[in-house]
Design an enzyme around this catalytic site. Structure first.
Site, PDB file in Angstrom:
ATOM      1  N   THR A  55       0.820  -1.223   0.000  1.00 41.86           N
ATOM      2  CA  THR A  55       0.000   0.000   0.000  1.00 41.86           C
ATOM      3  C   THR A  55       0.842   1.256   0.000  1.00 41.86           C
ATOM      4  OG1 THR A  55      -0.146  -0.116   2.425  1.00 41.86           O
ATOM      5  CG2 THR A  55      -1.934  -1.122   1.164  1.00 41.86           C
ATOM      6  N   CYS A  56       2.061   1.180   0.522  1.00 45.36           N
ATOM      7  CA  CYS A  56       2.895   2.373   0.544  1.00 45.36           C
ATOM      8  C   CYS A  56       3.291   2.804  -0.856  1.00 45.36           C
ATOM      9  CB  CYS A  56       4.139   2.133   1.396  1.00 45.36           C
ATOM     10  SG  CYS A  56       5.148   0.750   0.830  1.00 45.36           S
TER      11      CYS A  56
END
Length: 943
Positions: A910-911
């Site tokens: 997700t980063c």
């Protein structure tokens, strides 16, 4: 001349261009002029010396003559008037003529003679019952001008005697005629007799006394004894001095009065009504002054002075008691009695409004109530800034605020708006002259009142007990529809001729209507369409939007208020139109923002109604620059700019919405530091453009904007309490039977505590009269007061990274979008257009084609879960996926396309907004694996 060696003599040349003869002539003329001026000065000196000598010789001669007449008087009538009988007051007697000739108020013997004369006068009138016959004799029809002259001189001598000896006689002035026969009382009672309106010379006597400035003398007398009156508590007694004043003011303005006009600086209004707390000293004088004929006459006289900008007030008694403030307080105290009379004149009320507006505008701001201070402190402790102010006496302030009570406001608006229909027969007609005068007078008075007095009581009365809002709205709507705004500045003296006509009505309508909306519930606003029909609210939005754009962009002030409250600085006093512009810019912004909140709860008009037509690319380019008009608008009225344009410029309850727990202190000692950290964390996410899937309660988002929450915000916190309060608001029976008190019970982690909403609240019953106040206080406690510490620390942490003026660009609904993104459906096609591929994948790859088909077939809920799976947030970027940082990326999972590899689940980082997708062979397999992954509610364990 000595020999120079030159055989010729040189001609003398004047470089000024004049010959020697002309030069000598000019010199002679100058000398002659100076000599002439010197002789004139000597003649003036001699003339002045002769006049002075003549004056002193004349004065000595007059004094000698007075002494001679005084001695003759003593010989004829006795030193104590022991030889005087009633006939000596007749027209042929020398008794009064001699007395008024030699009388000197500083002479103790003359004072005694005057007192004894007045005593005898009263005695003879009591004995005969005929004052007129005592002075003019048997034949009343004769024109006795000499009698009138003597009696008006005698009247003035009585006043002179009291004034000259006021310090020695001040104790006697406290006595009524029934209590004492003291010398002062005797003199005043004689005045009462001489000023009897039934006597033929009364008019001339009163006129003569006013020409001799007797009200100034009475003023000094009253101020001398005022402290003694306060100390002795003699209020309510009918003093002889009060009777004299009553006779004088009752005479003026009455028919058939033939008095000549007196200088306004010497008038009763200027000299007497400017005395502090006058009506406490003379209550009967107040009653007479408030009578219909007199109040109309004197109010008109004051209005003429206001129109001519005449300064007629005496020197202030002290800084705490300025004359204009004392005059205002005394006028307001009589106004309620005057307005309650039958057939109260519309013209008188117009004059009264003009006078009180003028006087109140000069007042310094009067201190707010403790509740207002408390409520303002909940908005932000750092916002309270006190400037240098002129401080009035506390009792004088109280007199003014008490006078402008609910009764006064009701009476004022009833008389002004009594003949105006709130539902006009034809909207094709503009307002008539009377309506314009009424609206102008009411708005000017209330505008100044709002700037000067505490608003709590005033707003409640105007909002719920008068017809102010419907009358003003009907007026503004017809002016808007018929383009008749110019009628108000043309006929209202308070405004300049070139001021916009909507300026003054909006300065009053906006805060009162805004106050009404704080207690209106959802059913009333949306279903019953109160206080205004929704179609009228849409028209109001247009008027407010156009007015704001005119004030802030087309014709802005040099120093806009930027949303701050208006203070009563001297600059505002000197420039009333600028003060009104500043105020309208603030209150119109606040009201339009509040209406936008109502529209966000349940849409009754398109959002574009709030947007100005003038916002273009140039405006957007200017809005990012500090100090520009566009930037100021962005801070003060951001709703004028479409949301997408503002984003380009910029960074739990029953509904599962989050807000700080008011009982957080029971869980950890450092709970406030945690809120500070959370505020900083949220600001960091917004600053970096990271969407956070946190649904905040609307009322808590208001805290980020440092806004005050009202009743209509309560459903987002406690719907059950909101329903109970609405039940109370509409309860038709006797609320006191419900046995409610001004207390609230807090229940945190099973522990109940009781807190008073007002000092002594546990002993104050909730009644039909105070239930609105109770509802306000309960809402304020739950929405503002209870979590004020937690909210304050959260806000401080948040503002370490993001300044308040950036947050002010957005309303609460838009802030939630900034924090968590849009709730709208996911645009899969747009996401595909802004996706990168790595690891062997590309846009035409068969696995990629299958993936997009599967994602497009998902329900909205599963699409949001997928978005959260790969980005950490279930909502898309506000301006589309091209603004996603970094762009969405699909990577082929590492390894070969073996059966073991194809049995793996998709994973994400997700980063980096990265989806790691194995190369599944069928669409069904891809759909099954992807649904399993996004519904597993797992985090880094799948990565």
């Amino acid at each position: 001349m000595f020999f120079t060696g030159d055989s010729t003599s040189r001609k003398r040349v004047d470089l000024g261009g004049r010959s020697s003869k002309e030069r000598d002539r000019q010199k002679l003329l100058e000398q002659t002029r100076l000599e002439r001026n010197r002789r004139l000065w000597l003649r003036q000196q001699n003339s002045a010396a002769l006049k002075i000598q003549k004056y002193f010789r004349g004065r000595k001669a007059v004094e000698a003559e007075r002494t001679k007449v005084r001695q003759q008087f003593y010989q004829t009538y006795g030193k104590h008037c022991q030889n005087v009988d009633r006939h000596y007051f007749g027209p042929d007697s020398e008794f009064l003529r001699q007395l008024i000739f030699f009388f000197n108020a500083q002479n103790i013997n003359d004072f005694s003679v005057l007192v004894e004369t007045c005593r005898l006068l009263q005695q003879f009138v009591r004995d005969s019952g005929d004052a007129l016959g005592l002075f003019v004799g048997v034949d009343h029809s004769l024109n006795h001008s000499s009698v009138a002259y003597r009696l008006k001189r005698l009247s003035f001598s009585c006043i002179q005697a009291i004034h000259q000896n006021r310090n020695q006689l001040k104790d006697q002035l406290l006595m009524t005629p029934e209590e004492s026969s003291a010398s002062t009382t005797t003199l005043l009672q004689a005045l009462v007799l001489l000023l009897d309106p039934k006597l033929p010379w009364a008019c001339k006597t009163v006129g003569y006394l006013m020409q001799r400035n007797v009200f100034s003398l009475f003023r000094e007398v009253i101020l001398t004894v005022k402290e003694n009156i306060n100390a002795r508590g003699s209020f309510g007694k009918l003093y002889a001095l009060e009777r004299v004043l009553v006779l004088m003011i009752s005479h003026v303005g009455q028919s058939p009065c033939i008095c000549s006009n007196v200088d306004s600086r010497r008038s009763f209004l200027s000299q007497i009504v400017t005395i502090p707390f006058l009506w406490q000293l003379f209550p009967y004088l107040k009653e007479v002054f408030a009578s219909r004929i007199l109040i109309q006459y004197y109010t008109n006289q004051m209005a003429l002075c206001v129109q001519n900008h005449a300064n007629v007030l005496p020197t202030d008694i002290s800084n705490e008691f300025p004359g204009y403030a004392c005059l205002l307080a005394n006028i307001l105290e009589t106004a309620s009695a005057a307005l309650s009379q039958l057939n109260c004149s519309f013209e008188m009320v117009i004059d009264l409004a003009a006078v009180t507006t003028f006087l109140m505008e000069a007042l310094p701001p009067i201190k707010s109530s403790s509740r207002e201070i408390r409520e303002s402190s909940t908005v932000g402790d750092d916002d309270l800034i006190l400037g240098d102010q002129i401080v009035l006496d506390n009792n004088l302030e109280q007199q003014i605020t008490n006078a402008i009570d609910s009764r006064f406001l009701l009476q004022l608006t009833n008389v002004l708006f009594g003949g105006i229909s709130t539902v006009h027969a034809s909207h094709n007609e503009g307002p008539d002259d009377k309506e314009v005068a009424a609206v102008g007078a009411a708005c000017a008075f209330l505008h100044v009142t709002f700037n000067t007095l505490p608003q709590e009581r005033i707003m409640t009365v105007l909002a719920y007990r008068t017809e102010l809002v419907p009358v003003l709205w009907n007026f503004m709507k017809r002016c808007q529809q018929n383009q008749k705004w110019s009628s108000l500045p043309e006929r209202c003296s308070y405004l300049l001729g070139d001021a916009p006509g909507w300026l003054l009505p909006l300065s009053v309508f906006c805060p009162v209507y805004k106050h009404m909306l704080t207690i209106v519930d959802n059913e009333e606003f949306y279903e019953q369409e109160k206080p205004l029909p929704l179609k009228d609210v849409r028209c109001l939005i247009v008027i407010l939007r156009q007015a704001l754009w005119q004030l802030l962009w087309v014709n802005p002030l040099a120093h806009p208020s930027s949303g701050k409250s208006i203070s009563n600085t001297s600059a505002h006093k000197r420039h009333p139109v600028e003060a009104i512009q500043n105020r309208v810019g603030t209150v119109a912004s606040e009201l339009l923002s509040q209406l936008q909140d109502w529209n966000n709860r349940r849409q009754f008009t398109p959002p574009s109604y709030f947007h100005s037509d003038g916002v273009n690319d140039y405006f957007i380019s200017q809005a990012v620059i500090e100090g520009t008009k566009a930037h100021d608008i962005l801070k003060q009225a951001p709703f004028l700019i479409p949301f997408t344009s503002r984003v380009k410029i910029f960074t739990e309850t029953a509904d599962h919405l989050l807000y700080p727990n008011p009982g957080s202190g029971m869980t950890h000692e450092q709970h406030l530091q945690f809120f500070h950290f959370l505020g900083t964390l949220l600001a960091k996410a917004m600053f970096e453009g990271i969407l956070v899937d946190i649904p905040f309660a609307t009322f808590f988002l208001s805290k980020l904007k440092q806004k005050y929450n009202y009743l209509n915000d309560l459903p987002s916190l406690d719907p059950e309490l909101y329903r109970h309060l609405i039940f109370l608001k509409h309860y038709k029976g006797d609320i006191s039977e419900l046995e409610l008190y001004f207390v609230i019970v807090n229940n945190e982690y099973g522990e109940q505590t009781e807190e008073e909403l007002l000092p002594g609240g546990k002993n104050i019953h909730v009644t039909n009269e105070n239930v609105i106040t109770f509802i306000h206080l309960v809402s304020n406690h739950r929405l503002n007061f209870q979590i004020r510490q937690q909210s304050s620390h959260f806000l401080r942490g948040f503002q370490q990274l993001i300044q308040k003026n950036w947050i002010d660009m957005f309303n609460e609904h838009e802030l939630q979008l900034l924090i968590s993104g849009s709730l709208d459906s996911l645009d899969v096609d747009e996401l595909r257009r802004h996706t990168n591929y790595v690891g062997g994948y590309h846009g035409e790859h068969y696995v990629i084609d299958m993936f997009w088909e599967v994602l497009k077939s998902f329900s909205l809920e599963n699409q949001k879960k997928f978005l959260k799976f790969v980005t950490g947030c279930s909502r898309g970027p506000l301006l589309g996926f091209k603004y996603l940082e970094p762009l969405f990326c699909i990577q082929r999972a590492a390894g070969s396309a073996s059966e073991e590899e194809l049995d793996r689940l998709p994973t994400s980082a997700t980063c980096m907004n990265l989806l790691k997708l194995p190369p599944y062979r069928s669409k069904e397999q891809l759909e099954t694996k992807l649904l399993y992954a996004i519904n597993a509610d797992a985090g880094f364990d799948l990565s």
